[in-house]
Design a protein around this motif. Structure first.
Motif, short mmCIF file in Angstrom:
data_model
loop_
_atom_site.label_atom_id
_atom_site.label_comp_id
_atom_site.label_asym_id
_atom_site.label_seq_id
_atom_site.Cartn_x
_atom_site.Cartn_y
_atom_site.Cartn_z
N LEU A 43 29.03 -45.82 19.16
CA LEU A 43 29.06 -45.60 17.71
C LEU A 43 30.36 -46.16 17.19
O LEU A 43 31.44 -45.72 17.61
N ALA A 44 30.30 -47.15 16.31
CA ALA A 44 31.50 -47.89 15.94
C ALA A 44 31.36 -48.50 14.55
O ALA A 44 30.25 -48.60 14.01
N PRO A 45 32.48 -48.92 13.96
CA PRO A 45 32.41 -49.58 12.64
C PRO A 45 31.59 -50.87 12.71
O PRO A 45 31.51 -51.52 13.76
N ALA A 46 31.01 -51.25 11.58
CA ALA A 46 30.12 -52.42 11.54
C ALA A 46 30.83 -53.69 11.98
O ALA A 46 30.22 -54.57 12.61
N TRP A 47 32.13 -53.82 11.67
CA TRP A 47 32.84 -55.05 12.02
C TRP A 47 32.86 -55.30 13.52
O TRP A 47 33.01 -56.44 13.98
N SER A 48 32.72 -54.21 14.32
CA SER A 48 32.88 -54.34 15.77
C SER A 48 31.64 -54.84 16.48
O SER A 48 31.69 -55.14 17.68
N SER A 67 24.57 -50.77 20.10
CA SER A 67 25.65 -50.49 19.16
C SER A 67 25.07 -49.77 17.95
O SER A 67 24.06 -50.21 17.38
N ILE A 68 25.71 -48.69 17.55
CA ILE A 68 25.25 -47.89 16.42
C ILE A 68 26.34 -47.95 15.35
O ILE A 68 27.50 -47.63 15.62
N VAL A 69 25.97 -48.35 14.16
CA VAL A 69 26.95 -48.53 13.09
C VAL A 69 27.33 -47.18 12.48
O VAL A 69 26.47 -46.39 12.08
N MET A 70 28.64 -46.92 12.45
CA MET A 70 29.15 -45.78 11.70
C MET A 70 29.10 -46.13 10.22
O MET A 70 29.76 -47.06 9.77
N PRO A 71 28.29 -45.42 9.42
CA PRO A 71 28.07 -45.81 8.02
C PRO A 71 29.22 -45.47 7.08
O PRO A 71 29.12 -45.72 5.88
N LEU A 72 30.30 -44.90 7.59
CA LEU A 72 31.43 -44.51 6.75
C LEU A 72 32.62 -45.39 7.04
O LEU A 72 32.87 -45.77 8.19
N GLY A 73 33.38 -45.72 5.99
CA GLY A 73 34.58 -46.50 6.16
C GLY A 73 35.69 -45.71 6.82
O GLY A 73 35.64 -44.48 6.91
N LEU A 75 34.13 -62.71 12.65
CA LEU A 75 34.80 -62.28 13.87
C LEU A 75 34.11 -62.85 15.10
O LEU A 75 34.77 -63.31 16.04
N GLY A 76 32.78 -62.85 15.08
CA GLY A 76 32.05 -63.44 16.20
C GLY A 76 32.34 -64.91 16.38
O GLY A 76 32.47 -65.41 17.51
#
Length: 350
Positions: free
Chosen positions: A40-45, A58-64, A247-248
């Protein structure tokens, strides 16, 4: 799925470099147990995690970053409860980072003590910074069964896998000359100016390398464009990718480079994890805490009495810990790497 396969949810960190170092934890878990790892990680990752074969999902954390969002975390936890994870390992030390595993009712929730997390973390570890001075050691220790662990003697090295199809697309998109070897410069540092080698030094080094037949690729986010611009100015061998790539894309371009020069930053850890020869420049930070984890690494640091200060801005307004590292010194450090057959060097921490 056989019952012997454990399902582990990792709550990932919020910095690029830390996410790269977390791969050592993933590798350690895979080596010691038959398990599936979700993060569970930020979308940028996501581009970083996509290049880690140990990660199933990978699961996107929906909060900044910094937002509590209690209701959002509750709903996410209830959704993840369906996955029936056996364990969660919470890498950040914040209260809010421990909420989702608690709401998901994951039976074993592992993390270091921090920010009043009693109850949220039920497998609480006490951090001895003298025993585990490196961030990567702390991550790996959380994956071990015992609550009191010795410093890991050897660590699985982070190893990102480049996307070859994207590399080819980038060659075509930017009309890159495959016959001219590239040196990657990463002049930015998200943390602040006290970690940034001067642009004028990068520019001089670029001219020295251009005279030897190299092209220079300057990589970073749009935020790094201001420090990248003076490096590219007046030098046609420099290609400024800042603000023009994801980033990719940056990961895959770094993997194509002959060598890299960079500040202590997230992309420094990316380069090391791609096994790209690297000269890493440390000023206000400590290379003994977050060294680049690679076998072909040279660390340049002056170890002034005032360093490491860990400040974002130099308290004395001179940043001599970085300005004192000359382009000629960095070129000398690069020499073994840019020869036709560079010899492997040891970073001293691996």
């Amino acid at each position: 799925m056989p019952e012997t396969i454990r399902k582990i949810l990792i709550i990932g960190p919020s910095w690029v470099g830390d996410m790269v170092m977390a791969q050592s934890l993933f590798g350690s878990l895979k080596a010691n147990d038959e398990c599936e790892i979700d993060v569970l990680a930020p979308a940028w990752s996501l581009p970083i995690l996509a290049r880690m074969p140990e990660v199933r999902r990978s699961i996107v954390m929906p909060l900044g970053h910094g937002r509590l969002g209690l209701t959002t975390r509750w709903h996410l936890g209830k959704e993840l409860a369906r996955e029936s994870y056996n364990q969660s390992i919470v890498l950040p030390g914040s209260f809010k980072s421990a909420l989702v595993p608690f709401f998901a009712r994951i039976p074993q929730r592992t993390g270091f003590r921090g920010e009043m997390r009693y109850g949220l973390i039920n497998d609480m570890r006490l951090l001895d910074c003298s025993l585990l001075p490196m961030t990567v050691q702390r991550f790996v220790a959380l994956g071990q069964a015992r609550k009191t662990v010795p410093a890991p003697v050897s660590l699985p090295m982070p190893r990102l896998h480049a996307d070859s199809s994207n590399q080819e697309a980038l060659r075509m998109r930017f009309k890159l000359d495959p016959a001219r070897p590239a040196i990657a410069f990463m002049p930015g540092a998200e943390y602040g100016p006290a970690k940034q080698w001067p642009s004028v030094h990068y520019a001089k080094l670029a001219h020295l390398l251009a005279a030897r037949g190299f092209q220079i690729w300057v990589l970073g986010s749009e935020k790094d464009s201001a420090v990248a611009r003076p490096i590219a100015s007046g030098n046609p061998t420099v290609i400024d990718f800042t603000g023009h790539t994801s980033l990719g894309d940056a990961v895959d371009l770094i993997a194509l480079a002959r060598a890299a020069v960079c500040n202590d930053s997230g992309l420094m850890h990316v380069a090391a994890a791609l096994d790209v020869p690297l000269v890493a420049l440390f000023g206000s930070s400590n290379p003994e805490h977050t060294p680049p984890l690679g076998h072909r690494v040279v660390i340049e640091t002056l170890r002034l009495p005032c360093a490491p200060c860990f400040e974002r801005q130099c308290p004395f307004d001179h940043t001599q810990c970085l300005t004192g590292i000359t382009p000629e010194k960095v070129l000398t450090a690069l020499e073994p790497f840019i020869d036709a057959n560079p010899s492997p060097l040891q970073c001293g921490y691996c």
